[in-house]
Design an enzyme around this catalytic site. Structure first.
Site, PDB file in Angstrom:
ATOM      1  N   HIS A 152       2.198  -2.305  -0.240  1.00 36.77           N
ATOM      2  CA  HIS A 152       1.250  -3.425  -0.148  1.00 36.77           C
ATOM      3  C   HIS A 152       1.994  -4.688   0.245  1.00 36.77           C
ATOM      4  O   HIS A 152       3.226  -4.744   0.206  1.00 36.77           O
ATOM      5  CB  HIS A 152       0.534  -3.622  -1.490  1.00 36.77           C
ATOM      6  CG  HIS A 152       1.439  -3.893  -2.636  1.00 36.77           C
ATOM      7  ND1 HIS A 152       1.951  -5.136  -2.918  1.00 36.77           N
ATOM      8  CD2 HIS A 152       1.961  -3.065  -3.580  1.00 36.77           C
ATOM      9  CE1 HIS A 152       2.712  -5.082  -3.986  1.00 36.77           C
ATOM     10  NE2 HIS A 152       2.745  -3.821  -4.410  1.00 36.77           N
ATOM     11  N   CYS A 165       6.858  -0.236  -6.376  1.00 36.08           N
ATOM     12  CA  CYS A 165       6.076  -0.297  -5.141  1.00 36.08           C
ATOM     13  C   CYS A 165       6.955  -0.706  -3.961  1.00 36.08           C
ATOM     14  O   CYS A 165       8.068  -1.182  -4.139  1.00 36.08           O
ATOM     15  CB  CYS A 165       4.938  -1.305  -5.284  1.00 36.08           C
ATOM     16  SG  CYS A 165       3.587  -0.727  -6.327  1.00 36.08           S
TER      17      CYS A 165
END
Length: 190
Positions: A152, A165
């Site tokens: 992201h 992440c």
């Protein structure tokens, strides 16, 4: 008394007989590694090295600083595929067999490393939020791990700094989001 002693000996004999081990079966050898045609991806080992070569061919010498990316204006047909190289902190996206983008990333820091392996995007959200970390924003989130790990848009300090992440530049994450779909293949090396 004899009856008690006799039944005790019989019970002990039964226990000893039941404790004897049966002959062990030899362990079967591990199955052979899958052939390239049986792998879930067309590529074999060295995905990141090949992606780097493709990036040099498509964009010339790369000297990307944290937050930089390259994206080709002409997008060919075909399914999107992603290769992430944790060693060089680079993200490569393909369409069909052609590289269409490369970007810097910030992956998981020490103790919270981004997991390696073969993955598939199974959830996408334009305005994603972390359930685990105080509702932290995860713009253009694409989840590939059941534990909540995704790629992201996010801060890119130039080194691994996330909780697992893979952070991307905002504009790159936006373009990538429009290119991928549920089921997009993801390879993470490092």
């Amino acid at each position: 008394m004899r009856t008690i002693l006799r039944s005790g000996l019989l019970a002990a004999g039964f226990l000893l007989a039941s404790c004897s081990t049966a002959p062990r079966q030899p362990l079967a050898p591990p199955p052979p590694p899958p052939k390239a045609a049986e792998l879930p991806y067309k590529w074999t080992n060295g995905f990141a090295a090949q992606a780097h070569k493709d990036a040099l061919a498509a964009f010339g010498p790369l000297a990307l600083r944290p937050g930089d990316f390259r994206w080709t204006p002409a997008i060919p047909e075909g399914d999107a595929k992603v290769v992430i190289d944790l060693l060089t902190q680079a993200f490569y996206v393909y369409r069909g067999e052609q590289l269409v983008g490369v970007s810097t990333i910030s992956s998981g820091k020490k103790g919270r490393e981004t997991p390696l392996g073969f993955w598939t995007v199974f959830r996408k959200q334009v305005k994603g939020f972390s359930r685990r970390y105080d509702n932290a924003p995860m713009p253009y989130m694409q989840m590939y791990d059941e534990k909540g790990i995704a790629f992201h848009a996010g801060a890119l300090p130039g080194f691994p700094a996330s909780h697992g992440c893979v952070r991307l530049p905002l504009k790159f994450a936006q373009k990538l989001y429009g290119l991928t779909k549920i089921g997009t293949k993801v390879v993470i090396e490092g």
